[in-house]
Design a protein around this motif. Structure first.
Motif, mmCIF file in Angstrom:
data_model
loop_
_atom_site.group_PDB
_atom_site.id
_atom_site.type_symbol
_atom_site.label_atom_id
_atom_site.label_comp_id
_atom_site.label_asym_id
_atom_site.label_seq_id
_atom_site.Cartn_x
_atom_site.Cartn_y
_atom_site.Cartn_z
ATOM 1 N N ALA A 137 0.938 -1.118 -0.092
ATOM 2 C CA ALA A 137 -0.140 0.005 0.180
ATOM 3 C C ALA A 137 0.713 1.482 0.061
ATOM 4 O O ALA A 137 2.051 1.173 0.262
ATOM 5 C CB ALA A 137 -1.012 0.135 1.259
ATOM 6 N N ALA A 139 1.028 3.704 2.321
ATOM 7 C CA ALA A 139 1.520 3.936 3.353
ATOM 8 C C ALA A 139 2.698 2.890 3.938
ATOM 9 O O ALA A 139 3.669 3.231 4.424
ATOM 10 C CB ALA A 139 0.556 4.023 4.751
ATOM 11 N N THR A 172 -0.708 9.933 6.739
ATOM 12 C CA THR A 172 0.181 8.709 6.671
ATOM 13 C C THR A 172 1.811 9.103 6.663
ATOM 14 O O THR A 172 2.516 8.195 7.386
ATOM 15 C CB THR A 172 -0.043 7.904 5.290
ATOM 16 O OG1 THR A 172 -0.090 8.934 4.290
ATOM 17 C CG2 THR A 172 -1.445 7.093 5.328
ATOM 18 N N HIS A 269 -2.700 2.181 -7.172
ATOM 19 C CA HIS A 269 -4.260 2.317 -6.982
ATOM 20 C C HIS A 269 -4.733 3.824 -7.419
ATOM 21 O O HIS A 269 -6.046 3.891 -7.579
ATOM 22 C CB HIS A 269 -4.828 1.883 -6.015
ATOM 23 C CG HIS A 269 -4.125 2.356 -4.689
ATOM 24 N ND1 HIS A 269 -2.928 1.818 -4.453
ATOM 25 C CD2 HIS A 269 -4.296 3.404 -3.893
ATOM 26 C CE1 HIS A 269 -2.447 2.292 -3.337
ATOM 27 N NE2 HIS A 269 -3.467 3.135 -3.111
ATOM 28 N N HIS A 276 -9.587 -0.135 -6.108
ATOM 29 C CA HIS A 276 -9.294 0.147 -4.920
ATOM 30 C C HIS A 276 -10.245 -0.662 -4.014
ATOM 31 O O HIS A 276 -10.284 -0.456 -2.872
ATOM 32 C CB HIS A 276 -9.206 1.472 -4.558
ATOM 33 C CG HIS A 276 -8.335 1.884 -3.402
ATOM 34 N ND1 HIS A 276 -8.597 1.846 -2.041
ATOM 35 C CD2 HIS A 276 -6.950 2.334 -3.216
ATOM 36 C CE1 HIS A 276 -7.730 2.119 -1.106
ATOM 37 N NE2 HIS A 276 -6.789 2.401 -2.033
ATOM 38 N N GLY A 279 -11.303 0.431 -0.087
ATOM 39 C CA GLY A 279 -10.308 0.559 0.636
ATOM 40 C C GLY A 279 -9.310 -0.329 0.454
ATOM 41 O O GLY A 279 -8.147 -0.330 1.301
ATOM 42 N N GLY A 280 -8.959 -1.032 -0.476
ATOM 43 C CA GLY A 280 -7.823 -1.734 -0.645
ATOM 44 C C GLY A 280 -8.139 -3.395 -1.256
ATOM 45 O O GLY A 280 -9.213 -3.846 -1.268
ATOM 46 N N PRO A 281 -7.222 -3.878 -1.915
ATOM 47 C CA PRO A 281 -5.792 -3.864 -1.723
ATOM 48 C C PRO A 281 -5.538 -2.750 -2.774
ATOM 49 O O PRO A 281 -5.907 -2.484 -3.769
ATOM 50 C CB PRO A 281 -5.167 -5.121 -2.121
ATOM 51 C CG PRO A 281 -6.474 -5.737 -3.060
ATOM 52 C CD PRO A 281 -7.708 -5.372 -2.430
ATOM 53 N N ILE B 330 -1.739 2.524 8.602
ATOM 54 C CA ILE B 330 -2.374 1.804 7.731
ATOM 55 C C ILE B 330 -3.664 2.791 7.165
ATOM 56 O O ILE B 330 -4.200 3.233 8.029
ATOM 57 C CB ILE B 330 -2.710 0.463 8.211
ATOM 58 C CG1 ILE B 330 -3.158 -0.265 6.924
ATOM 59 C CG2 ILE B 330 -3.977 0.551 9.156
ATOM 60 C CD1 ILE B 330 -3.338 -1.821 7.272
ATOM 61 N N CYS B 331 -3.663 2.734 6.007
ATOM 62 C CA CYS B 331 -4.930 3.856 5.432
ATOM 63 C C CYS B 331 -5.578 2.677 4.228
ATOM 64 O O CYS B 331 -6.508 2.073 4.574
ATOM 65 C CB CYS B 331 -4.056 4.951 4.809
ATOM 66 S SG CYS B 331 -5.411 5.888 3.769
ATOM 67 N N THR B 332 -5.059 2.433 3.153
ATOM 68 C CA THR B 332 -5.294 1.372 2.368
ATOM 69 C C THR B 332 -4.989 0.194 3.107
ATOM 70 O O THR B 332 -3.971 -0.131 3.645
ATOM 71 C CB THR B 332 -4.539 1.565 0.789
ATOM 72 O OG1 THR B 332 -5.074 2.535 0.158
ATOM 73 C CG2 THR B 332 -4.617 0.304 0.274
ATOM 74 N N ASN B 333 -6.109 -0.891 2.949
ATOM 75 C CA ASN B 333 -5.944 -2.173 3.668
ATOM 76 C C ASN B 333 -6.280 -3.047 2.596
ATOM 77 O O ASN B 333 -6.121 -3.042 1.214
ATOM 78 C CB ASN B 333 -6.722 -2.151 4.901
ATOM 79 C CG ASN B 333 -8.155 -1.605 4.521
ATOM 80 O OD1 ASN B 333 -8.744 -2.344 3.859
ATOM 81 N ND2 ASN B 333 -8.708 -0.928 5.417
ATOM 82 N N GLN B 334 -6.770 -4.524 3.170
ATOM 83 C CA GLN B 334 -7.421 -5.285 1.974
ATOM 84 C C GLN B 334 -8.670 -5.512 2.012
ATOM 85 O O GLN B 334 -9.310 -6.552 2.048
ATOM 86 C CB GLN B 334 -6.556 -6.500 2.424
ATOM 87 C CG GLN B 334 -5.197 -6.673 2.470
ATOM 88 C CD GLN B 334 -4.174 -6.601 1.234
ATOM 89 O OE1 GLN B 334 -3.785 -5.382 0.834
ATOM 90 N NE2 GLN B 334 -4.239 -7.473 0.397
#
Lengths: 479, 442
Positions: A137, A139, A172, A269, A276, A279-281, B330-334
């Protein structure tokens, strides 16, 4: 434009029930049917117990209560939500992409070559000598970059304790520097929204390990004094870190490496349109200059010999080690490769041009105070009412609102990034939403949104009495 | 016509639209909008050739086609379980796949509810009351457990005690995560694959801040003394962190019942295809650490019409508000992987998940027995119950690994004489063929 988001409710509940509320079952776990002796197993397990059609309907209903980039504009400043082309999903779904990370190098040459190519492409795009793809990511990339800077200073016998971060930077940056053990020195912004060279000169010193900078910065402004900034930091013995969140604005026009940055992260991303997923990955590759290359995390990918026959993983000489258990978010990296290959030089360059054009066009069409300028791919408008209220009302117009109340340098900030994918008509609709909302009476704004799956949510209560699971919900409801 | 040939294929601007927009802004060209000093202007090329969509798909398929088509019997923290087809189809709906973090909860109820359900499933599996929305993978989740410890630990302890057999990659990540704290990482000995309780008891003192144990261990053995480990940790005023796996949780002792204060581990093994190490870190802990939890949390609340609604909550812990005082960066996660994992678990249901976990025990046992029957192979090496994987002893492990590969099988050689072999339902049909091949190569 008006908008009505789907909302699913059950007659008796007025909301789409949770999986566990639909049906759940408790099973005995230990006992005669268990493969293990009873003292090694749990006693029972309670989980939702639904058929496949019940599940596909549940999740399809949830999807209808969610807004994505294919629903409409998503001008979330600094977060860069743009179109995620479907074909990259097909690439990631290729059966041969599905490999275990402990496979021998000889058996995954295709995977290694794609990673190698992406390393090369990102290096050229950022003007960096070497790239690691491991951080999962942005961060994580920041943390990696700062650990690399730390290893570099320690290797040079310098015990530097501070990282300088402009107060308008992404949160971050502060958190990553602190996680790496640094004291964070906040740098106040100058009157023109850019780094104040005098303030920077006063802040740097023998303790400075690095300055973390976003360029263009979070106000959408290019740091025109970047060469002087780099000189000030380098003269003090510090390194210059580039936060890649705003790289969209520079593709093919300027490169962090050429500006004097020693280490940077890329947000694939954001810049390279990988989805995204709520919120992820994501993935946060890190690029460095030659003198930092030996500190990169392991493993990296290289050609096995100078004839270019084959690829292998290796550990750089003074590697900081690992920041992820394996090789990072491979499927995301693969999608980024596919996107970059699809656009090529001309497409990447044009993506920047249109992102910048759209930001400036939208800024010119809204009746808000938009301080500073000219803008790169984002701008920060100042709302006359509460920015959070404005954002809620914008939801009723079928647009996702900008980022609100940040950066703090602008009062009631609406940080707006339309990206290159919006056409003029959509930008005009966005401007209309901005302008219509400020003209509405306060009662309307304060009771917004009206047309979304949920009305205004009581966030204070959510934080005061946290209920973070359906188990906690039951306890609460029983009281 | 848009610039499909000369520009970004995803920018919709026609030349006349571009011209009109430039005029509205008051400039003659796009270049005028770039406020970049001459000395840092880039006028080179990246040398990246633009390709059609078809060409990119064909080229990557061709490159990836160079990967050998092997039947993998590999594990060591990254596991292959079947993902039901509907999960791919529904998780790929664009409202899930193409959305961002739920900063505006009113328009993101679907994802928020799905994440709330994921958290709830972890609460059920671990018995601990708080679970977050995800960490990157098991290794980073353990790193976050260590930094949490540094914020909540009793005054003196500075040691994170980990098993000596801990996967070197995991240990490496933890070392990096604690490098900014007062903590240091030390290991405790193991006995036949599991924790050496006697040695550990001697080692425990007030210097230990966190005791970490795994079940299944890196060698696939099931830890038999979890309650004792928990007691040892608490007797020394240390936290007890248990590393585990989303499938194992359905069958093995409930972490809360053995005294775990924090549970970390890998959850992507249910939900992701083999993805070269991409994962989903699970993280759950006791209520008293609630305000120190890293990452994102979804909570239930009500909307203005008093209907139940979900929102990201306790955000004052997070980096975008607390900056350098945040609980983690952590900001973007999974999140999307967490969605898929929740879908998979719901698809199995309680019976199905327990059955899958039981199969992980019996499958490993059957395959170990099959290999053990071969002259020149001893399996499993550890006299323990195993979950999915085990160690097999052979005379020349690297050679056997290589020769198995030429016969279409991937196994891991951990040293000169030991192979690590992992089996799940996805390679169950190939177990006999692996045994046959093994017989030919040892």
């Amino acid at each position: 434009m008006r908008y009505d988001q789907a909302r699913w409710t059950e007659d008796e509940d007025r909301y789409e029930p949770l999986l566990a509320e639909k049906r759940s079952t408790t099973v005995d776990v230990g006992g005669t049917e268990s493969a293990l002796p009873e003292d090694l197993t749990r006693e029972s397990l309670t989980l939702p117990d639904l058929s496949e059609p019940e599940l596909t309907r549940h999740y399809t209903r949830l999807s209808a209560m969610n807004y994505g980039i294919e629903n409409g504009p998503f001008p979330l400043g600094s977060c860069t939500m743009k179109y995620n082309p479907s074909f990259t999903e097909d690439v990631a779904a290729l059966p041969s992409a599905s490999v275990h990370p402990d496979r021998s190098k000889a058996s995954v040459q295709g995977t290694l070559e794609l990673l190698y190519r992406l390393q090369e492409y990102l290096g050229r795009i950022g003007g960096m000598d070497a790239v690691t793809l491991q951080p999962p990511a942005g961060a994580a990339g920041e943390f990696t970059g700062i650990l690399i800077a730390k290893a570099y200073h320690e290797n040079n016998g310098n015990d530097r304790t501070e990282v300088i971060v402009p107060d308008s930077a992404h949160g971050t940056n502060f958190a990553s520097a602190a996680l790496a053990g640094y004291d964070v020195v906040s740098l106040p912004g100058g009157e023109d929204g850019r780094v104040d060279l005098d303030a920077l000169t006063a802040a740097v010193g023998d303790d400075t390990a690095a300055l973390m900078l976003t360029n263009p910065n979070t106000l959408g402004l290019f740091e025109r004094d970047i060469t002087e900034i780099a000189d000030i930091v380098h003269d003090a013995g510090g390194l210059l870190y580039y936060d890649g969140a705003n790289l969209n604005a520079l593709l093919g026009r300027a490169r962090p490496g050429d500006m004097g940055f020693d280490v940077m992260h890329y947000n694939v991303h954001k810049t390279f349109a990988t989805p995204h997923g709520g919120g992820g990955p994501g993935a946060g590759p890190v690029g460095v200059t030659e003198e930092l290359t030996e500190f990169l995390p392991e493993p990296r990918v290289r050609r096995t010999d100078e004839h270019g026959n084959g690829f292998e993983l290796f550990t750089p000489e003074r590697s900081i080690g690992r920041v992820h258990g394996y090789q990072g978010n491979w499927l995301v990296l693969l999608k980024a490769y596919a996107y970059i290959a699809r656009l090529g030089d001309v497409g990447l360059r044009d993506a920047s041009a249109k992102a910048v054009l759209n930001a400036n066009y939208l800024a010119s069409q809204i009746e808000y105070d938009v301080p500073f300028g000219p803008f790169h791919h984002e701008f920060v408008a100042s709302a006359t009412n509460d920015a959070a209220d404005i954002a809620k009302r914008m939801l009723d117009y079928g647009v996702h609102p900008p980022t609100t109340k940040w950066p703090e340098a602008v009062e009631q900030a609406l940080m707006t990034e339309p990206t290159e994918i919006e056409n003029r008509r959509t930008l005009d609709q966005l401007a209309k939403a901005f302008n219509a909302v400020t003209a509405e009476d306060e009662a309307m704004i304060e009771t917004a949104p009206q047309r979304t799956a949920a009305r205004r949510i009581d966030q204070a209560t959510a934080a005061r009495t946290p209920r973070l699971s359906w188990q906690a919900l039951d306890e609460h409801d029983e009281q | 016509m848009t610039n499909h040939d000369t520009g970004s294929p995803f920018a919709p601007h026609t030349p006349s639209e571009t011209a009109a927009m430039l005029a509205a802004v008051g400039v003659d060209s796009e270049e005028e909008l770039f406020d970049i000093p001459e000395d840092v202007l880039f006028d080179g090329e990246f040398g990246i050739t633009r390709q059609s969509e078809q060409s990119v798909i064909e080229e990557t398929a061709e490159l990836l086609g160079e990967n050998d088509d092997l039947t993998e019997f590999l594990g060591r923290g990254h596991y292959d379980h079947y993902v039901p087809s509907w999960v791919d189809h529904i998780a790929d709906r664009s409202e899930f796949l193409t959305s961002y973090t739920q900063y505006q909860p009113e328009i993101a109820q679907g994802f928020l509810q799905a994440l709330f359900e994921y958290q709830s499933i972890l609460v059920e599996l671990t018995g601990l009351p708080v679970a977050n929305c995800s960490m990157y993978d098991a290794a980073t989740a353990l790193g976050e457990a260590a930094t949490l410890t540094s914020r909540v630990r009793a005054a003196t302890g500075e040691t994170v005690l980990v098993p000596e057999l801990l996967d070197a990659r995991r240990r490496d990540v933890v070392e990096n995560y604690v490098s900014g704290t007062e903590l240091n990482v030390e290991s405790y000995p193991m006995d036949d694959g599991n924790a050496d309780l006697t040695a550990l008891e001697r080692r425990m003192d007030e210097d230990v801040a966190l005791l970490y144990a795994e079940t299944p261990t890196v060698r696939g053995t099931i830890e038999e003394q979890l309650s004792e480990l928990g007691r040892l940790a608490h007797a020394a005023d240390a936290l007890f962190c248990l590393g585990t796996d989303i499938v194992a949780l359905a069958l093995l002792e409930e972490p809360a019942s053995v005294g775990a204060d924090i549970v970390v581990g890998e959850a992507g093994s249910l939900g992701l295809p083999m993805s070269y190490g991409m994962g989903l870190g699970l993280f759950a802990c006791r209520e008293r650490f609630l305000r120190q939890v890293p990452g994102r949390l979804v909570g239930a609340s009500n909307d203005a019409t008093d209907r139940r609604a979900y929102t990201l909550t306790l955000q004052t812990r997070e980096q975008h508000i607390r900056r350098e005082r945040a609980t983690s960066n952590i900001c973007t996660n999974q999140a999307w992987v967490a969605l898929r994992t929740a879908m998979c678990i719901a698809s199995h249901g309680p019976d199905g998940l327990v059955e899958l976990a039981n199969d992980c025990v019996t499958g490993a046992r059957e395959l170990a027995d099959g290999l053990d029957a071969i002259d020149g192979v001893t399996a499993p090496v550890h006299d323990r119950h195993h979950f999915r994987e085990f160690i097999a002893r052979v005379r020349d492990a690297p050679d056997v690994r290589k020769r198995l590969e030429t016969r279409g099988f991937a196994v891991h050689a951990i040293d000169d004489h030991h192979l690590q072999v992992c089996t799940t339902e996805t390679n169950a049909d190939e177990r006999d063929r692996l045994c046959t091949a093994m017989e030919e190569v040892v």
